[in-house]
Scaffold this motif. Structure first.
Motif, PDB file in Angstrom:
ATOM      1  N   ILE A   8       0.860  -1.183   0.000  1.00  0.00           N
ATOM      2  CA  ILE A   8       0.000   0.000   0.000  1.00  0.00           C
ATOM      3  C   ILE A   8       0.898   1.235   0.000  1.00  0.00           C
ATOM      4  O   ILE A   8       2.029   1.181   0.477  1.00  0.00           O
ATOM      5  CB  ILE A   8      -0.963  -0.010   1.208  1.00  0.00           C
ATOM      6  CG1 ILE A   8      -2.006   1.093   1.079  1.00  0.00           C
ATOM      7  CG2 ILE A   8      -0.218   0.038   2.520  1.00  0.00           C
ATOM      8  CD1 ILE A   8      -3.131   1.006   2.080  1.00  0.00           C
ATOM      9  N   HIS A   9       0.424   2.309  -0.562  1.00  0.00           N
ATOM     10  CA  HIS A   9       1.185   3.561  -0.623  1.00  0.00           C
ATOM     11  C   HIS A   9       0.460   4.607   0.233  1.00  0.00           C
ATOM     12  O   HIS A   9      -0.291   5.429  -0.277  1.00  0.00           O
ATOM     13  CB  HIS A   9       1.301   4.046  -2.075  1.00  0.00           C
ATOM     14  CG  HIS A   9       2.046   3.095  -2.943  1.00  0.00           C
ATOM     15  ND1 HIS A   9       3.417   3.127  -3.055  1.00  0.00           N
ATOM     16  CD2 HIS A   9       1.621   2.074  -3.712  1.00  0.00           C
ATOM     17  CE1 HIS A   9       3.807   2.170  -3.871  1.00  0.00           C
ATOM     18  NE2 HIS A   9       2.735   1.510  -4.287  1.00  0.00           N
ATOM     19  N   LEU A  10       0.690   4.549   1.539  1.00  0.00           N
ATOM     20  CA  LEU A  10      -0.043   5.410   2.464  1.00  0.00           C
ATOM     21  C   LEU A  10       0.306   6.888   2.330  1.00  0.00           C
ATOM     22  O   LEU A  10      -0.441   7.730   2.804  1.00  0.00           O
ATOM     23  CB  LEU A  10       0.197   4.952   3.902  1.00  0.00           C
ATOM     24  CG  LEU A  10      -0.372   3.571   4.225  1.00  0.00           C
ATOM     25  CD1 LEU A  10       0.043   3.132   5.619  1.00  0.00           C
ATOM     26  CD2 LEU A  10      -1.891   3.564   4.087  1.00  0.00           C
ATOM     27  N   LEU A  47       6.632   8.463   5.862  1.00  0.00           N
ATOM     28  CA  LEU A  47       6.287   7.132   6.369  1.00  0.00           C
ATOM     29  C   LEU A  47       6.760   6.949   7.800  1.00  0.00           C
ATOM     30  O   LEU A  47       6.061   6.372   8.639  1.00  0.00           O
ATOM     31  CB  LEU A  47       6.859   6.043   5.467  1.00  0.00           C
ATOM     32  CG  LEU A  47       6.133   5.856   4.146  1.00  0.00           C
ATOM     33  CD1 LEU A  47       6.902   4.907   3.240  1.00  0.00           C
ATOM     34  CD2 LEU A  47       4.721   5.336   4.378  1.00  0.00           C
ATOM     35  N   ARG A  48       7.957   7.428   8.090  1.00  0.00           N
ATOM     36  CA  ARG A  48       8.474   7.329   9.458  1.00  0.00           C
ATOM     37  C   ARG A  48       7.562   8.106  10.415  1.00  0.00           C
ATOM     38  O   ARG A  48       7.204   7.622  11.477  1.00  0.00           O
ATOM     39  CB  ARG A  48       9.900   7.842   9.541  1.00  0.00           C
ATOM     40  CG  ARG A  48      10.478   7.715  10.957  1.00  0.00           C
ATOM     41  CD  ARG A  48      11.897   8.197  11.041  1.00  0.00           C
ATOM     42  NE  ARG A  48      12.782   7.455  10.171  1.00  0.00           N
ATOM     43  CZ  ARG A  48      13.360   6.303  10.501  1.00  0.00           C
ATOM     44  NH1 ARG A  48      13.131   5.767  11.662  1.00  0.00           N
ATOM     45  NH2 ARG A  48      14.165   5.700   9.659  1.00  0.00           N
ATOM     46  N   GLN A  49       7.180   9.317  10.032  1.00  0.00           N
ATOM     47  CA  GLN A  49       6.297  10.123  10.873  1.00  0.00           C
ATOM     48  C   GLN A  49       4.952   9.440  11.078  1.00  0.00           C
ATOM     49  O   GLN A  49       4.397   9.451  12.176  1.00  0.00           O
ATOM     50  CB  GLN A  49       6.100  11.508  10.270  1.00  0.00           C
ATOM     51  CG  GLN A  49       7.322  12.368  10.335  1.00  0.00           C
ATOM     52  CD  GLN A  49       7.140  13.683   9.598  1.00  0.00           C
ATOM     53  OE1 GLN A  49       6.139  13.907   8.908  1.00  0.00           O
ATOM     54  NE2 GLN A  49       8.110  14.568   9.738  1.00  0.00           N
ATOM     55  N   LEU A  50       4.426   8.841  10.027  1.00  0.00           N
ATOM     56  CA  LEU A  50       3.153   8.142  10.129  1.00  0.00           C
ATOM     57  C   LEU A  50       3.267   6.946  11.069  1.00  0.00           C
ATOM     58  O   LEU A  50       2.394   6.723  11.911  1.00  0.00           O
ATOM     59  CB  LEU A  50       2.685   7.704   8.746  1.00  0.00           C
ATOM     60  CG  LEU A  50       1.325   7.039   8.661  1.00  0.00           C
ATOM     61  CD1 LEU A  50       0.224   7.927   9.240  1.00  0.00           C
ATOM     62  CD2 LEU A  50       1.016   6.687   7.213  1.00  0.00           C
ATOM     63  N   ALA A  51       4.336   6.190  10.952  1.00  0.00           N
ATOM     64  CA  ALA A  51       4.543   5.033  11.835  1.00  0.00           C
ATOM     65  C   ALA A  51       4.659   5.481  13.283  1.00  0.00           C
ATOM     66  O   ALA A  51       4.079   4.867  14.182  1.00  0.00           O
ATOM     67  CB  ALA A  51       5.786   4.266  11.413  1.00  0.00           C
ATOM     68  N   GLU A  52       5.372   6.563  13.529  1.00  0.00           N
ATOM     69  CA  GLU A  52       5.506   7.074  14.895  1.00  0.00           C
ATOM     70  C   GLU A  52       4.165   7.553  15.433  1.00  0.00           C
ATOM     71  O   GLU A  52       3.841   7.337  16.591  1.00  0.00           O
ATOM     72  CB  GLU A  52       6.550   8.182  14.929  1.00  0.00           C
ATOM     73  CG  GLU A  52       7.959   7.658  14.726  1.00  0.00           C
ATOM     74  CD  GLU A  52       8.997   8.741  14.518  1.00  0.00           C
ATOM     75  OE1 GLU A  52       8.628   9.945  14.486  1.00  0.00           O
ATOM     76  OE2 GLU A  52      10.183   8.389  14.362  1.00  0.00           O
ATOM     77  N   LYS A  53       3.373   8.197  14.591  1.00  0.00           N
ATOM     78  CA  LYS A  53       2.048   8.673  15.007  1.00  0.00           C
ATOM     79  C   LYS A  53       1.154   7.496  15.371  1.00  0.00           C
ATOM     80  O   LYS A  53       0.476   7.505  16.403  1.00  0.00           O
ATOM     81  CB  LYS A  53       1.403   9.488  13.886  1.00  0.00           C
ATOM     82  CG  LYS A  53      -0.002   9.964  14.187  1.00  0.00           C
ATOM     83  CD  LYS A  53      -0.565  10.747  13.012  1.00  0.00           C
ATOM     84  CE  LYS A  53      -1.929  11.283  13.304  1.00  0.00           C
ATOM     85  NZ  LYS A  53      -2.995  10.336  13.061  1.00  0.00           N
TER      86      LYS A  53
END
Length: 71
Positions: A8-10, A47-53
């Protein structure tokens, strides 16, 4: 049944403003893990920011990117 979306391309612009509802809908049908793919280096930070969120909100899902450091 526990499912994963393995491609997926979030960070895609198509998800802007509705990403959370898309993820909630996916969780509603049993998708609990997401492997988000970057299409360019500029996606890595997002993507890193999304994973951390997601982690900070203690979702049961995990967002992972094969193009960044393993989480």
């Amino acid at each position: 049944m526990r499912l994963a979306d393995a491609h997926i391309h979030l960070t895609d612009k198509a998800f802007e403003g509705r990403l959370e509802s898309v993820l909630e809908g996916a969780r509603g049908v049993g998708i609990q893990r997401f492997l988000s793919c970057a299409t360019e280096p500029a996606d890595w930070s997002a993507l890193r920011q999304l994973a951390e969120k997601v982690r900070s909100e203690e979702h049961t899902s995990e967002l992972q990117s094969p193009n960044t450091t393993s989480y």
